[in-house]
Design a protein around this motif. Structure first.
Motif, PDB file in Angstrom:
ATOM      1  N   MET A 159       0.847  -1.177   0.000  1.00  0.00           N
ATOM      2  CA  MET A 159       0.000   0.000   0.000  1.00  0.00           C
ATOM      3  C   MET A 159       0.895   1.245   0.000  1.00  0.00           C
ATOM      4  N   ASN A 160       0.563   2.184  -0.869  1.00  0.00           N
ATOM      5  CA  ASN A 160       1.389   3.387  -0.927  1.00  0.00           C
ATOM      6  C   ASN A 160       0.888   4.443   0.052  1.00  0.00           C
ATOM      7  N   ARG A 161       1.638   5.511   0.174  1.00  0.00           N
ATOM      8  CA  ARG A 161       1.311   6.573   1.140  1.00  0.00           C
ATOM      9  C   ARG A 161      -0.035   7.215   0.855  1.00  0.00           C
ATOM     10  N   PHE A 162      -0.332   7.394  -0.416  1.00  0.00           N
ATOM     11  CA  PHE A 162      -1.591   8.033  -0.787  1.00  0.00           C
ATOM     12  C   PHE A 162      -2.773   7.190  -0.333  1.00  0.00           C
ATOM     13  N   GLU A 163      -2.726   5.883  -0.613  1.00  0.00           N
ATOM     14  CA  GLU A 163      -3.812   4.998  -0.191  1.00  0.00           C
ATOM     15  C   GLU A 163      -3.963   4.987   1.324  1.00  0.00           C
ATOM     16  N   ALA A 164      -2.844   4.947   2.046  1.00  0.00           N
ATOM     17  CA  ALA A 164      -2.901   4.941   3.510  1.00  0.00           C
ATOM     18  C   ALA A 164      -3.524   6.237   4.023  1.00  0.00           C
ATOM     19  N   MET A 173      -5.609   8.214   2.421  1.00  0.00           N
ATOM     20  CA  MET A 173      -7.027   8.221   2.078  1.00  0.00           C
ATOM     21  C   MET A 173      -7.823   7.346   3.038  1.00  0.00           C
ATOM     22  N   ARG A 174      -7.274   6.196   3.408  1.00  0.00           N
ATOM     23  CA  ARG A 174      -7.982   5.317   4.347  1.00  0.00           C
ATOM     24  C   ARG A 174      -8.121   5.982   5.712  1.00  0.00           C
ATOM     25  N   LYS A 175      -7.078   6.688   6.153  1.00  0.00           N
ATOM     26  CA  LYS A 175      -7.161   7.397   7.427  1.00  0.00           C
ATOM     27  C   LYS A 175      -8.237   8.480   7.376  1.00  0.00           C
ATOM     28  N   LEU A 217      -2.380  16.268   0.560  1.00  0.00           N
ATOM     29  CA  LEU A 217      -2.038  15.116  -0.279  1.00  0.00           C
ATOM     30  C   LEU A 217      -1.484  15.550  -1.631  1.00  0.00           C
TER      31      LEU A 217
END
Length: 67
Positions: A1-6, A8-10, A27
């Protein structure tokens, strides 16, 4: 999982589905920084490849010259 996905999930956990403008701006800034870093690494990689080719070209010349 990349930083962007992490990130967005947060943002989605416990918050409205649409991210806040401050989150989006943060972002986007992170993405811009990462793209700049990738571009810099690409330039470095090209230079390393050029130097590698030059070294082996010179080594080949030395072998042909009998040095």
């Amino acid at each position: 999982m990349n930083r962007f996905e992490a990130a967005m999930r947060k943002m989605v956990r416990g918050k409205p589905v649409a991210p806040q403008s401050a989150d989006v701006a943060r972002l986007e800034a992170e993405i811009a920084r990462l793209r700049a870093e990738i571009d810099e690494l690409r330039v470095d990689s090209r230079r390393i490849a050029e130097l590698y080719d030059l070294v082996f070209e010179r080594l080949g010349e030395q072998r042909r010259d009998g040095r």
